[in-house]
Design a protein around this motif. Structure first.
Motif, PDB file in Angstrom:
ATOM      1  N   HIS A 155       0.840  -1.206   0.000  1.00 57.56           N
ATOM      2  CA  HIS A 155       0.000   0.000   0.000  1.00 57.56           C
ATOM      3  C   HIS A 155       0.877   1.259   0.000  1.00 57.56           C
TER       4      HIS A 155
ATOM      5  N   GLU B  38      -2.288  -1.338  -5.842  1.00 56.58           N
ATOM      6  CA  GLU B  38      -3.639  -1.706  -5.431  1.00 56.58           C
ATOM      7  C   GLU B  38      -3.518  -3.059  -4.730  1.00 56.58           C
TER       8      GLU B  38
ATOM      9  N   THR C  89      -4.935  -6.453  -2.667  1.00 60.58           N
ATOM     10  CA  THR C  89      -6.028  -7.377  -2.364  1.00 60.58           C
ATOM     11  C   THR C  89      -5.528  -8.376  -1.330  1.00 60.58           C
TER      12      THR C  89
ATOM     13  N   LYS D 178     -11.255  -9.073   8.026  1.00 59.29           N
ATOM     14  CA  LYS D 178     -11.445  -8.084   6.947  1.00 59.29           C
ATOM     15  C   LYS D 178     -11.250  -6.633   7.426  1.00 59.29           C
ATOM     16  N   ASP D 179     -11.844  -6.294   8.575  1.00 58.10           N
ATOM     17  CA  ASP D 179     -11.733  -4.902   9.047  1.00 58.10           C
ATOM     18  C   ASP D 179     -10.271  -4.519   9.255  1.00 58.10           C
TER      19      ASP D 179
ATOM     20  N   GLY E 217      -7.678  -5.890   7.761  1.00 58.85           N
ATOM     21  CA  GLY E 217      -7.012  -5.835   6.462  1.00 58.85           C
ATOM     22  C   GLY E 217      -7.242  -4.502   5.766  1.00 58.85           C
ATOM     23  N   MET E 218      -8.475  -4.009   5.834  1.00 53.76           N
ATOM     24  CA  MET E 218      -8.785  -2.743   5.167  1.00 53.76           C
ATOM     25  C   MET E 218      -8.066  -1.587   5.892  1.00 53.76           C
ATOM     26  N   ARG E 219      -8.014  -1.681   7.207  1.00 54.00           N
ATOM     27  CA  ARG E 219      -7.319  -0.641   7.986  1.00 54.00           C
ATOM     28  C   ARG E 219      -5.816  -0.648   7.691  1.00 54.00           C
TER      29      ARG E 219
ATOM     30  N   ALA F 217      -5.486  -2.489   2.672  1.00 57.15           N
ATOM     31  CA  ALA F 217      -6.016  -3.253   1.540  1.00 57.15           C
ATOM     32  C   ALA F 217      -7.123  -2.467   0.840  1.00 57.15           C
ATOM     33  N   ASP F 218      -7.235  -2.655  -0.478  1.00 61.09           N
ATOM     34  CA  ASP F 218      -8.338  -2.081  -1.248  1.00 61.09           C
ATOM     35  C   ASP F 218      -9.473  -3.079  -1.384  1.00 61.09           C
ATOM     36  N   ARG F 219      -9.122  -4.376  -1.366  1.00 59.28           N
ATOM     37  CA  ARG F 219     -10.124  -5.439  -1.502  1.00 59.28           C
ATOM     38  C   ARG F 219      -9.732  -6.584  -0.577  1.00 59.28           C
ATOM     39  N   TYR F 220     -10.730  -7.329  -0.135  1.00 59.02           N
ATOM     40  CA  TYR F 220     -10.460  -8.434   0.796  1.00 59.02           C
ATOM     41  C   TYR F 220     -11.390  -9.581   0.432  1.00 59.02           C
TER      42      TYR F 220
END
Ligand code: NAD
Ligand code: ZN
Length: 346
Positions: A195, A200, A202, A211-212, A214-216, A219-222
């Protein structure tokens, strides 16, 4: 010679226990480091259990070492007492082979001297960072920038460089689509660094449980690999896959996610031999590769990059008497995202 407190496995698969080990006298080019923190890498567990073959015991694991220089040899030029420093997976190499001269000491044709479960040039067994002090040649020491806290910097010495090096080698950056398989110690650093490089990102994880996080982490997609739709939705869409999983995977399914000329780089080192279907590579000139840690200069570059981009590990700080329990939690995928031992508790 200095005798220092350490945690060691006395034999393969045995629990780690408190003991002492001897460190060599500080030589002309050596620094004595007071270890402050050391990360627990899954490689420590593979080796304590002899999962990669015969190892040397007693074994003091630990190759994610952060500390402070306490003494320097008369010929040391790069470091002074009080400097914040790190040691990774190697403490020496031949220095003259084609790889050492290219700054790829991890691929030294003689084999690097690993930080533990090896024999050093002094003829003594090497002992890793689950201990209070270590003596290392200054050329295998890196500087931890002031912007990085020592505890969260420790995992960068293995998990950080192991993901940074292939991301740079395979040119991850703006306009490239990178997936990280497995959100553990290596995986979470892979997400953060990819990042920060502008790619980008994933995450491909067994479930959506993290998931939460990973996005924090950036990540753009999980996506969950337990969901077959993941493999149809993402088919042919990725430039680079970093596989950080410590167990074998269905590689063919992952190759199908790569674009033409995409690469899957295996960083995880399962104990089992794995089979791959070449049919799933040849159709699009995809490649499968691997990568081991990184050279000394690149490790320094990675630490400076992390300091500049505010990147460090997410850690759970533990006492030394929690090491065996932490190993069980790593094996159960119950870590967010790296255990780090406070060596003052050894
Ligand atoms: N190439 C290198 O230079 C290098 C450096 C360090 C570590 N490693 C290796 O990388 C691997 C990962 O190390 P780590 O410290 O990040 O470990 P870790 O335990 O922190 O992370 C491993 C991840 O793999 C996932 N996982 C485990 N089994 C799985 C399965 N069967 N299917 C899908 N996912 C699964 C876990 O949930 C976890 O997210 C280990 O094999 C380690 O030895 C390689
Ligand atoms: Zn490691």
């Amino acid at each position: 010679m200095t005798t220092v407190a350490a945690y060691a496995a006395p034999a393969a698969k045995a629990p780690l226990e408190r003991t002492t080990v001897d460190r060599r006298a500080v030589g002309e080019n050596d620094v004595l480091i007071d270890i402050a923190f050391v990360g627990i890498c899954h490689s420590d567990i593979h080796q304590v259990r002899e999962g990669w073959g015969k190892a040397i015991f007693p074994m003091v694991p630990g190759h994610e070492i952060a500390g402070v220089v306490a003494e320097t040899g008369s010929g040391v030029t790069k470091y002074a007492v009080g400097d914040r420093v790190g040691i990774g997976c190697m403490v020496d190499s031949c220095r003259v082979c084609v790889n050492c001269r290219a700054g790829l000491e991890q691929y030294c044709t003689d084999g690097p001297v690993w930080t533990y479960s090896a024999v050093g040039k002094d003829g003594l067994p090497t002992y890793g960072g689950y201990s209070q002090k270590v003596v290392v040649d200054e050329n295998y020491v890196v500087r931890v920038p002031e912007a990085l806290p020592l505890d969260a910097a420790a995992p960068l010495l293995c998990a950080g460089i192991t993901t940074y090096s292939p991301l740079r080698h395979w040119n991850a950056g703006p306009g490239t689509s990178v997936a990280v398989v497995g959100l553990g110690g290596l995986g979470h650093m892979g997400v953060k660094i990819a990042h920060a490089l502008g790619a980008e990102v994933t995450v491909l994880s067994q479930s959506l449980r993290k998931k939460d996080d990973g996005m924090r982490l950036g990540a753009d997609r999980y996506h969950a690999t337990s969901d077959p739709a993941t493999f149809t939705d993402l088919a042919g869409s990725l430039d680079l896959i970093l596989n950080t999983v410590s167990a074998p995977l269905d590689f063919g399914a992952y190759f199908s996610l790569l674009r033409t000329d995409g690469a899957m780089v295996n960083l995880g080192l399962p104990e089992e031999t794995v089979a791959i279907e070449l049919q799933s590579l040849f159709g699009n000139r995809r490649s499968m590769s691997s990568s081991g840690i990184g050279g000394i200069a690149e490790t320094q570059e990675m630490l400076d990059f992390c300091a500049e981009h505010g990147v460090a590990a997410e850690i759970e700080l533990i006492r030394a008497d929690q090491i065996n329990e932490a190993y069980e939690r790593v094996l159960a995928s119950d870590v967010r995202y790296r255990f780090v031992i406070d060596t003052a508790t050894i």
